[in-house]
Design a protein around this motif. Structure first.
Motif, PDB file in Angstrom:
ATOM      1  N   GLU A  30       0.936  -1.083   0.021  1.00 49.21           N
ATOM      2  CA  GLU A  30       0.008  -0.169   0.044  1.00 49.21           C
ATOM      3  C   GLU A  30       0.784   1.288   0.072  1.00 49.21           C
ATOM      4  N   GLU A  31       0.363   2.264  -0.781  1.00 46.34           N
ATOM      5  CA  GLU A  31       1.175   3.492  -0.784  1.00 46.34           C
ATOM      6  C   GLU A  31       0.039   4.709  -0.421  1.00 46.34           C
ATOM      7  N   THR A  32       0.450   5.740  -0.271  1.00 43.30           N
ATOM      8  CA  THR A  32      -0.492   7.000   0.107  1.00 43.30           C
ATOM      9  C   THR A  32       0.224   8.401  -0.529  1.00 43.30           C
ATOM     10  N   HIS A  56      -0.335  12.080  -0.241  1.00 43.10           N
ATOM     11  CA  HIS A  56      -1.090  13.101   0.813  1.00 43.10           C
ATOM     12  C   HIS A  56      -1.530  14.435   0.072  1.00 43.10           C
ATOM     13  N   ASP A 107      -6.156  12.122   1.866  1.00 40.99           N
ATOM     14  CA  ASP A 107      -5.098  11.218   1.233  1.00 40.99           C
ATOM     15  C   ASP A 107      -6.034  10.249   0.041  1.00 40.99           C
ATOM     16  N   ARG A 151      -5.051   6.615  -1.073  1.00 42.94           N
ATOM     17  CA  ARG A 151      -4.446   5.407  -0.881  1.00 42.94           C
ATOM     18  C   ARG A 151      -4.470   4.515  -2.067  1.00 42.94           C
ATOM     19  N   TYR A 152      -3.453   3.619  -2.438  1.00 43.18           N
ATOM     20  CA  TYR A 152      -3.992   2.527  -3.234  1.00 43.18           C
ATOM     21  C   TYR A 152      -3.021   1.609  -3.038  1.00 43.18           C
ATOM     22  N   ALA A 153      -3.584   0.503  -3.314  1.00 43.97           N
ATOM     23  CA  ALA A 153      -3.085  -1.107  -2.791  1.00 43.97           C
ATOM     24  C   ALA A 153      -3.062  -2.018  -3.549  1.00 43.97           C
ATOM     25  N   ARG A 184      -9.527   4.885  -1.291  1.00 43.34           N
ATOM     26  CA  ARG A 184      -8.528   3.862  -1.442  1.00 43.34           C
ATOM     27  C   ARG A 184      -8.910   3.026  -2.729  1.00 43.34           C
TER      28      ARG A 184
END
Length: 124
Positions: A29-31, A33, A38, A40-42, A60
């Motif tokens: 997972e990355e974020t 900002h 935020d 987020r993607y996973a 997300r």
């Protein structure tokens, strides 16, 4: 993990260590900002699905690949996973999940944790 979005397409590029974490059953997972919240993607894998899934909830993006797709992708010669998911009767989300290959025009530091580029050493 790198994210690229254009229209109805999404592309993830995954480093060597991230692919190993996927193999070990972890979710990557990355974020990003932003001032107002935020993004987020996973990316994960699951033995309970047969094909890649995608969802977007609460800021997300989540992509999940099947364990069979992951096992095939772990092969050194396999570059990526490519699929389309219907989002409406006449619309599809194009998904590309690829190994992050070393850039041929950057320093070795920028290429840390990447896969060997299949075009390295080839004259243009």
């Amino acid at each position: 993990m790198k994210l690229r979005i254009k229209g109805d397409s999404i592309r993830l590029r995954v480093s060597r260590s991230e692919l190993q974490r996927l193999r070990d059953g972890q979710v990557i997972e990355e974020t990003v900002h932003f001032p107002g919240g935020d993004l987020r993607y996973a990316l994960g894998s699951s033995p309970q699905i047969d094909a890649t899934t995608a969802s977007f909830r609460d800021g997300r993006i989540t992509l999940v690949i099947s364990s069979a797709e992951l096992a095939m992708w772990l092969n050194e010669q396999e570059v990526g996973i490519y699929t389309s998911i219907p989002t409406a009767p006449d619309r599809q989300l194009e998904i590309t999940i690829e190994k992050d290959f070393a850039c041929l025009d950057r320093s070795d530091e920028d290429n840390s944790d990447t896969f060997v580029n299949p075009h390295s050493g080839v004259a243009c």
